[in-house]
Design a protein around this motif. Structure first.
Motif, PDB file in Angstrom:
ATOM      1  N   TYR A  41       5.639   0.602   0.699  1.00 32.51           N
ATOM      2  CA  TYR A  41       5.115   0.937   2.032  1.00 32.51           C
ATOM      3  C   TYR A  41       6.220   1.326   3.007  1.00 32.51           C
ATOM      4  O   TYR A  41       6.007   2.177   3.876  1.00 32.51           O
ATOM      5  N   TRP A  86      -0.649  11.862  11.873  1.00 31.51           N
ATOM      6  CA  TRP A  86      -0.622  10.602  11.127  1.00 31.51           C
ATOM      7  C   TRP A  86      -1.890  10.441  10.281  1.00 31.51           C
ATOM      8  O   TRP A  86      -1.840   9.947   9.156  1.00 31.51           O
ATOM      9  N   SER A  95       5.768   9.013   7.029  1.00 32.17           N
ATOM     10  CA  SER A  95       4.728   9.301   8.022  1.00 32.17           C
ATOM     11  C   SER A  95       5.306   9.419   9.421  1.00 32.17           C
ATOM     12  O   SER A  95       4.937  10.323  10.184  1.00 32.17           O
ATOM     13  N   THR A 135       2.832  10.214   2.293  1.00 32.27           N
ATOM     14  CA  THR A 135       2.624   9.510   3.553  1.00 32.27           C
ATOM     15  C   THR A 135       1.746   8.280   3.331  1.00 32.27           C
ATOM     16  O   THR A 135       1.238   8.054   2.230  1.00 32.27           O
ATOM     17  N   VAL A 136       1.559   7.512   4.388  1.00 33.33           N
ATOM     18  CA  VAL A 136       0.757   6.291   4.290  1.00 33.33           C
ATOM     19  C   VAL A 136      -0.692   6.615   3.924  1.00 33.33           C
ATOM     20  O   VAL A 136      -1.287   5.964   3.058  1.00 33.33           O
ATOM     21  N   SER A 137      -1.266   7.614   4.564  1.00 32.98           N
ATOM     22  CA  SER A 137      -2.673   7.955   4.295  1.00 32.98           C
ATOM     23  C   SER A 137      -2.869   8.409   2.854  1.00 32.98           C
ATOM     24  O   SER A 137      -3.863   8.065   2.211  1.00 32.98           O
ATOM     25  N   GLY A 149      -2.277   0.701   7.358  1.00 35.51           N
ATOM     26  CA  GLY A 149      -2.354   2.137   7.569  1.00 35.51           C
ATOM     27  C   GLY A 149      -2.628   2.528   9.007  1.00 35.51           C
ATOM     28  O   GLY A 149      -2.096   3.528   9.505  1.00 35.51           O
ATOM     29  N   LYS A 167       6.842   4.972   2.562  1.00 34.95           N
ATOM     30  CA  LYS A 167       5.686   5.736   3.035  1.00 34.95           C
ATOM     31  C   LYS A 167       5.620   5.730   4.563  1.00 34.95           C
ATOM     32  O   LYS A 167       5.289   6.744   5.198  1.00 34.95           O
ATOM     33  N   LEU A 168       5.943   4.592   5.162  1.00 30.55           N
ATOM     34  CA  LEU A 168       5.948   4.502   6.619  1.00 30.55           C
ATOM     35  C   LEU A 168       7.014   5.411   7.210  1.00 30.55           C
ATOM     36  O   LEU A 168       6.775   6.101   8.217  1.00 30.55           O
ATOM     37  N   TRP A 205       2.259  -3.801   0.047  1.00 32.99           N
ATOM     38  CA  TRP A 205       3.562  -3.313   0.515  1.00 32.99           C
ATOM     39  C   TRP A 205       4.458  -2.983  -0.680  1.00 32.99           C
ATOM     40  O   TRP A 205       5.104  -1.916  -0.706  1.00 32.99           O
TER      41      TRP A 205
END
Length: 285
Positions: free
Chosen positions: A76, A217, A83, A234-236, A260, A79-80, A71
């Motif tokens: 994170y 996503w 996304s 993004t998260v990915s 993720g 990033k969350l 995190w």
């Protein structure tokens, strides 16, 4: 009494006939859920436990340092947010664009309808690798490179191509009598669309919203190329970049995978009833 016994026998035979199908579906569901359970277990396992007992053992306690380290390392929360913003915007905009296109094609019966649908089908089968350089060049020229807006625009068009194709086939079977009655009552084209067509098609539109969100996503290649700044990723993309740098051990890798996929699973569970209702309505039609 004879009729009752016959009915009982018929129900027993039906139940026995369904049993193999239910067993097969249960086994398939187990194979689908098992990898997620293994990831979740290893995400809360310490590196020492993982090295000593392997990935299939149960943890002795909850080890949350892997989740905390991931995190903090990738930021994170940001990033969350990226996304959710990108996936939510694409889902809504692509659904609206799909409705407008499908209304013109399915109900408006524009000229060259078959060729237009063929174009949308072609857009769906194009590999994203073929779109990377043109999109990169256009975004550079438009000054949108490395912005979330560029990714939103690209995926809105891509997802709307599928949504248009699906909704066009649905609206092509829309009862013409209802539309003619609305026009006789004085409704114009926009009123017919938003007051009649959209409410009737709401279950199908709900299914598209869920699919568009989850598909966006999970996208990786185009966001990796279009979003190079750490604040816009993004998260990915964050998962792939950090994994490529080999900065994570096995437990942190599982923690990253869990964080993720968890938001997408939560979104799916929240809108599961909408998805089920939409599929059921489509089956009835």
């Amino acid at each position: 009494m004879t009729a009752v016994r016959t009915e009982i026998r018929t129900r027993r035979r039906t139940a026995l006939g369904r049993s193999p199908v239910l067993v097969a579906l249960s086994i398939a569901a187990l194979f689908m859920v098992l990898p997620f359970l293994i990831v979740a277990v290893n995400a809360v396992k310490s590196p020492a436990e993982y090295s000593q007992h392997g990935p299939l053992s149960l943890p002795n306690g909850l080890y949350l340092d892997g989740l905390k380290d991931f995190w903090q390392r990738v930021d994170y929360g940001q990033k969350l947010l990226n996304s959710v913003l990108i996936s939510g915007s694409v889902a809504v905009l692509a659904a609206v664009l799909s409705v407008l296109n499908a209304y013109a094609i399915g109900i408006g019966r524009i000229k060259g309808r078959t060729w237009v649908l063929a174009f949308f089908v072609l857009a769906n089968v194009l590999p994203q690798e073929a779109l990377v350089y043109p999109l990169y060049y256009l975004s550079k020229q438009a000054g949108l490179y490395d912005t979330r807006l560029s990714v939103i625009i690209v995926f809105t068009v891509i997802q709307a191509a599928f949504g248009t194709y699906l909704l066009s086939s649905v609206l092509g079977q829309f009862p013409r009598e209802i539309i003619e009655a609305a026009r006789i009552d004085g409704a114009n084209k926009w009123q017919v669309l938003w007051r009649i067509v959209v409410p009737v098609s709401r279950p199908t539109i709900g299914v598209l919203l869920v699919f568009f969100f989850i598909w966006t996503w999970n996208e990786f290649l185009l966001p990796l190329v279009m979003l190079i700044s750490n604040d816009n990723q993004t998260v990915s993309v964050a998962l792939g970049v950090l994994q490529g740098q080999r900065l994570m051990d096995a437990t942190m890798t599982n923690a990253a995978a869990l964080l993720g996929v968890l938001p997408a699973i939560v979104f799916f569970l929240v809108f599961q009833r909408t998805l089920t209702r939409g599929i059921a309505v489509g089956a009835v039609k």
